[in-house]
Design an enzyme around this catalytic site. Structure first.
Site, PDB file in Angstrom:
ATOM      1  N   ASP A  42       0.836  -1.201   0.000  1.00  0.00           N
ATOM      2  CA  ASP A  42       0.000   0.000   0.000  1.00  0.00           C
ATOM      3  C   ASP A  42       0.870   1.249   0.000  1.00  0.00           C
ATOM      4  O   ASP A  42       0.630   2.193  -0.756  1.00  0.00           O
ATOM      5  CB  ASP A  42      -0.913  -0.004   1.234  1.00  0.00           C
ATOM      6  CG  ASP A  42      -1.741  -1.269   1.325  1.00  0.00           C
ATOM      7  OD1 ASP A  42      -2.799  -1.315   0.701  1.00  0.00           O
ATOM      8  OD2 ASP A  42      -1.307  -2.211   2.013  1.00  0.00           O
ATOM      9  N   GLU A  81       0.644  -5.737  -4.974  1.00  0.00           N
ATOM     10  CA  GLU A  81       0.235  -4.982  -6.158  1.00  0.00           C
ATOM     11  C   GLU A  81       1.383  -4.207  -6.775  1.00  0.00           C
ATOM     12  O   GLU A  81       1.646  -4.304  -7.966  1.00  0.00           O
ATOM     13  CB  GLU A  81      -0.909  -4.022  -5.808  1.00  0.00           C
ATOM     14  CG  GLU A  81      -1.391  -3.203  -6.990  1.00  0.00           C
ATOM     15  CD  GLU A  81      -2.700  -2.486  -6.740  1.00  0.00           C
ATOM     16  OE1 GLU A  81      -2.858  -1.358  -7.219  1.00  0.00           O
ATOM     17  OE2 GLU A  81      -3.576  -3.073  -6.062  1.00  0.00           O
TER      18      GLU A  81
END
Length: 367
Positions: free
Chosen positions: A20, A260
């Protein structure tokens, strides 16, 4: 649009270790450096950001690093809302900040998680009026089609990669490992160690500690360090800033990545990859994994596509036996997958670039 540099607030709560923080820092840097935006990153764990960004003080409530304001999220109470508020991954905004937003409404965008699932195209850019407040939040989805927000990509990325690879040499199979802990990993390590091919594995410090302790009989030594078992040589490397992490991926023949941010950077590296997806409740991550594989392997011949699927599925289901069995087929397919990775990356570069699209999206919604 105002003539002065616009001010944006970007909110981040660290859930997935460094992922994140990594996505939000990369976005903040591009907003500041490429688009001239005065951006403040509000983050709940500055210590996580400090691991991947040199110059960040983990204990400072307010600081400015590389043209980006960095502030502890708890200190957002009493802050004046920016012209645009980017809420990363539905992290939630402090109630006092939301109260202030109602008095001075910004363009409020929820930057969603990356997914290759087909429904993302229809959901991208939709408005979500808030029933409890006189505010509207907009959904912005990264993705792999022209109908989404695309992926973050710096303008000079491919030129940097080409310059570095011009001098690359080596005869070992180079693999980077940045995954979650995985009980099946020892089976893959043993396969590499017992094989005829010299494998050099680069491991980020602290990654998969349980798996390595099980296989070695002791913990990996702290970075920087090196150890070897038969055909497998392991380099334990420290966490590095994002540009240096990119270079680590570029040098390897296979990148095993997680989350991610690293997943996207492995695709820009133009090298074969294995994605260790973040596990979700009710196995929702499996649908996301298969949706990406369907897109990624669409133009790959059946035998090689199946080899890739087998390795990815075995790794993500932590099936040690299947993982060891899948490696020879994947290794045989690696040259073709390398060619495919270059083509895939070039195709991705024709899609929208996320930061540029986000700036345009916000500008169109300014009063």
């Amino acid at each position: 649009m105002p003539s002065a540099a616009p001010h944006w607030d970007l909110f981040c709560r660290v859930v997935d270790n460094f992922g994140d923080a990594g996505v939000c820092w990369r976005l903040a840097r591009m907003l500041a450096d490429v688009h001239g935006i005065d951006v403040t990153l509000w983050i709940d764990r500055v210590d996580a950001l400090a691991r991947i960004v040199h110059g960040v003080d983990a204990n400072a409530a307010t600081q400015r690093v590389e043209n980006v304001g960095v502030r502890q999220l708890d200190h957002a109470i009493g802050a004046i809302p920016a012209q645009a508020v980017i809420e990363a991954f539905g992290c939630g905004l402090p109630e006092p900040y939301l109260d202030a937003m109602e008095r001075r409404p910004p363009v409020w965008v929820n930057l969603e998680y990356l997914s290759a699932e087909p429904w993302v195209d229809a959901a991208h850019g939709l408005a979500s009026p808030q029933p409890q407040r006189s505010l509207t939040r907009w959904f912005y989805f990264p993705g792999f089609t022209p109908a989404t927000g695309g992926l973050l990509r710096e303008p000079e990325l491919f030129a940097r990669r080409a310059a570095l690879l011009a001098s690359r040499q080596g005869d070992a199979l180079e693999i980077s490992l940045f995954c979650y802990d995985n009980p099946a990993l020892p089976a893959l390590l043993e396969t590499w160690a017992g094989g005829a091919e010299h494998v050099r594995l680069s491991v980020a410090d602290g990654v998969a500690p349980g798996a390595f302790a099980h296989w070695l009989g002791h913990s990996l030594p702290a970075a920087p360090s090196r150890l070897a078992r038969r055909a497998l040589e392991i380099d334990v490397l420290p966490f590095v800033p994002q540009p240096a992490f990119d270079e680590r991926l570029w040098r390897c023949d296979l990148n095993i990545v997680r989350g991610e941010d690293s997943f996207v950077r492995a695709q820009w590296a133009q090298k074969p990859l294995l994605w260790h997806i973040y596990p979700q409740d009710a196995h929702a991550h499996r649908a996301k994994l298969d949706a990406f594989l369907a897109r990624y392997l669409r133009d790959v011949i059946d035998q090689d596509a199946q080899a890739a699927r087998s390795l990815w599925h075995a790794f993500n289901t932590a099936d040690a036996g299947a993982l060891a069995q899948a490696w020879p087929g994947f290794r045989a397919a690696l040259p073709m997958l390398d060619t495919h990775a270059r083509g895939w990356s070039q195709w991705l570069s024709t899609l929208p670039e996320l930061s540029a699209g986000l700036v345009k999206f916000v500008e169109m919604r300014y009063d």
